[in-house]
Design an enzyme around this catalytic site. Structure first.
Site, PDB file in Angstrom:
ATOM      1  N   CYS A  12       0.869  -1.196   0.000  1.00  0.00           N
ATOM      2  CA  CYS A  12       0.000   0.000   0.000  1.00  0.00           C
ATOM      3  C   CYS A  12       0.901   1.238   0.000  1.00  0.00           C
ATOM      4  O   CYS A  12       1.677   1.452   0.931  1.00  0.00           O
ATOM      5  CB  CYS A  12      -0.923  -0.001   1.211  1.00  0.00           C
ATOM      6  SG  CYS A  12      -1.839   1.543   1.387  1.00  0.00           S
ATOM      7  N   ASP A  38      -0.429  16.250  -2.699  1.00  0.00           N
ATOM      8  CA  ASP A  38      -0.761  15.301  -3.765  1.00  0.00           C
ATOM      9  C   ASP A  38       0.276  15.428  -4.880  1.00  0.00           C
ATOM     10  O   ASP A  38       0.668  16.536  -5.268  1.00  0.00           O
ATOM     11  CB  ASP A  38      -2.174  15.589  -4.305  1.00  0.00           C
ATOM     12  CG  ASP A  38      -2.704  14.433  -5.136  1.00  0.00           C
ATOM     13  OD1 ASP A  38      -3.674  13.792  -4.702  1.00  0.00           O
ATOM     14  OD2 ASP A  38      -2.143  14.167  -6.223  1.00  0.00           O
ATOM     15  N   HIS A 106      -6.451   3.284   0.269  1.00  0.00           N
ATOM     16  CA  HIS A 106      -6.122   3.631   1.654  1.00  0.00           C
ATOM     17  C   HIS A 106      -6.835   4.965   1.877  1.00  0.00           C
ATOM     18  O   HIS A 106      -6.556   5.937   1.154  1.00  0.00           O
ATOM     19  CB  HIS A 106      -4.606   3.750   1.831  1.00  0.00           C
ATOM     20  CG  HIS A 106      -4.140   4.127   3.204  1.00  0.00           C
ATOM     21  ND1 HIS A 106      -3.189   3.397   3.926  1.00  0.00           N
ATOM     22  CD2 HIS A 106      -4.472   5.170   4.008  1.00  0.00           C
ATOM     23  CE1 HIS A 106      -2.975   3.974   5.093  1.00  0.00           C
ATOM     24  NE2 HIS A 106      -3.741   5.077   5.165  1.00  0.00           N
ATOM     25  N   HIS A 108      -8.275   8.488   2.334  1.00  0.00           N
ATOM     26  CA  HIS A 108      -7.622   9.800   2.310  1.00  0.00           C
ATOM     27  C   HIS A 108      -8.659  10.888   2.081  1.00  0.00           C
ATOM     28  O   HIS A 108      -9.609  10.709   1.340  1.00  0.00           O
ATOM     29  CB  HIS A 108      -6.532   9.867   1.237  1.00  0.00           C
ATOM     30  CG  HIS A 108      -6.951   9.338  -0.108  1.00  0.00           C
ATOM     31  ND1 HIS A 108      -7.023   7.992  -0.391  1.00  0.00           N
ATOM     32  CD2 HIS A 108      -7.323   9.982  -1.245  1.00  0.00           C
ATOM     33  CE1 HIS A 108      -7.421   7.830  -1.645  1.00  0.00           C
ATOM     34  NE2 HIS A 108      -7.615   9.025  -2.186  1.00  0.00           N
ATOM     35  N   HIS A 110      -9.104  14.615   0.567  1.00  0.00           N
ATOM     36  CA  HIS A 110      -8.464  15.601  -0.310  1.00  0.00           C
ATOM     37  C   HIS A 110      -8.809  16.994   0.227  1.00  0.00           C
ATOM     38  O   HIS A 110     -10.001  17.298   0.401  1.00  0.00           O
ATOM     39  CB  HIS A 110      -9.012  15.523  -1.736  1.00  0.00           C
ATOM     40  CG  HIS A 110      -8.725  14.241  -2.473  1.00  0.00           C
ATOM     41  ND1 HIS A 110      -7.727  14.136  -3.422  1.00  0.00           N
ATOM     42  CD2 HIS A 110      -9.305  13.022  -2.418  1.00  0.00           C
ATOM     43  CE1 HIS A 110      -7.715  12.907  -3.925  1.00  0.00           C
ATOM     44  NE2 HIS A 110      -8.666  12.217  -3.335  1.00  0.00           N
TER      45      HIS A 110
END
Ligand code: AMP
Ligand code: ZN
Length: 134
Positions: A12, A38, A106, A108, A110
């Site tokens: 991962c 990102d 996984h 997340h 944003h």
């Protein structure tokens, strides 16, 4: 087979960022979470906030994770303030699963801002819906 929740998931990429095995431009870290830029930003500010423990998606969150979810959302708000996008406004989104557009399995959040964002939250076409049902 289920693995212990606290153990990083093998292969991962976000677990590897959380443990420092993969580099990331970190904006915040504590015992519960990491926030980093990102790699393919969709806005001038595009930060991902992830839990350190492997949770595949929002759909896999359990009652035990409620406090963690609150902490992560609160961190988005604090990061927005620190990154000077709080006054102008910003967006926090979570993509969930295939149709939600989730690519990295996984969880997340944003955090997007730094420019006026499009009003469109979602984008789909009837053709895409038909294709997905095939
Ligand atoms: P999602 O489509 O919601 O799963 O979003 C995954 C995001 O992770 C995308 O915006 C990617 O650009 C970002 N991403 C993938 N790999 C990395 C990486 N190694 N470092 C930073 N961001 C990444
Ligand atoms: Zn993971």
């Amino acid at each position: 087979m289920s693995r212990p929740k606290k153990q990083p998931a093998k292969d991962c990429i976000f677990c590897q960022i959380a443990t420092g095995k993969l580099p990331a431009s970190k904006r915040f870290e504590d015992r519960d979470m990491v926030a980093f830029d990102d790699i393919h930003p969709h806005a001038p500010i595009h930060v991902l906030v992830i839990p350190k423990k492997h949770i595949t998606s929002l759909a896999d969150v359990t009652p035990k994770d409620k406090e963690l979810m609150g902490k992560m959302l609160y961190r988005c708000k604090e990061l927005a303030r620190q990154l000077n996008i709080a006054d102008s406004g910003y967006r926090v989104t979570v993509n969930v699963g295939k149709w939600g557009g989730q690519v990295v399995p996984h969880l997340h959040f944003h955090l997007l801002g730094g420019a006026p964002l499009t009003e469109r939250l979602s984008l789909y076409t009837e053709a895409a819906v038909l294709l997905a049902k095939e």
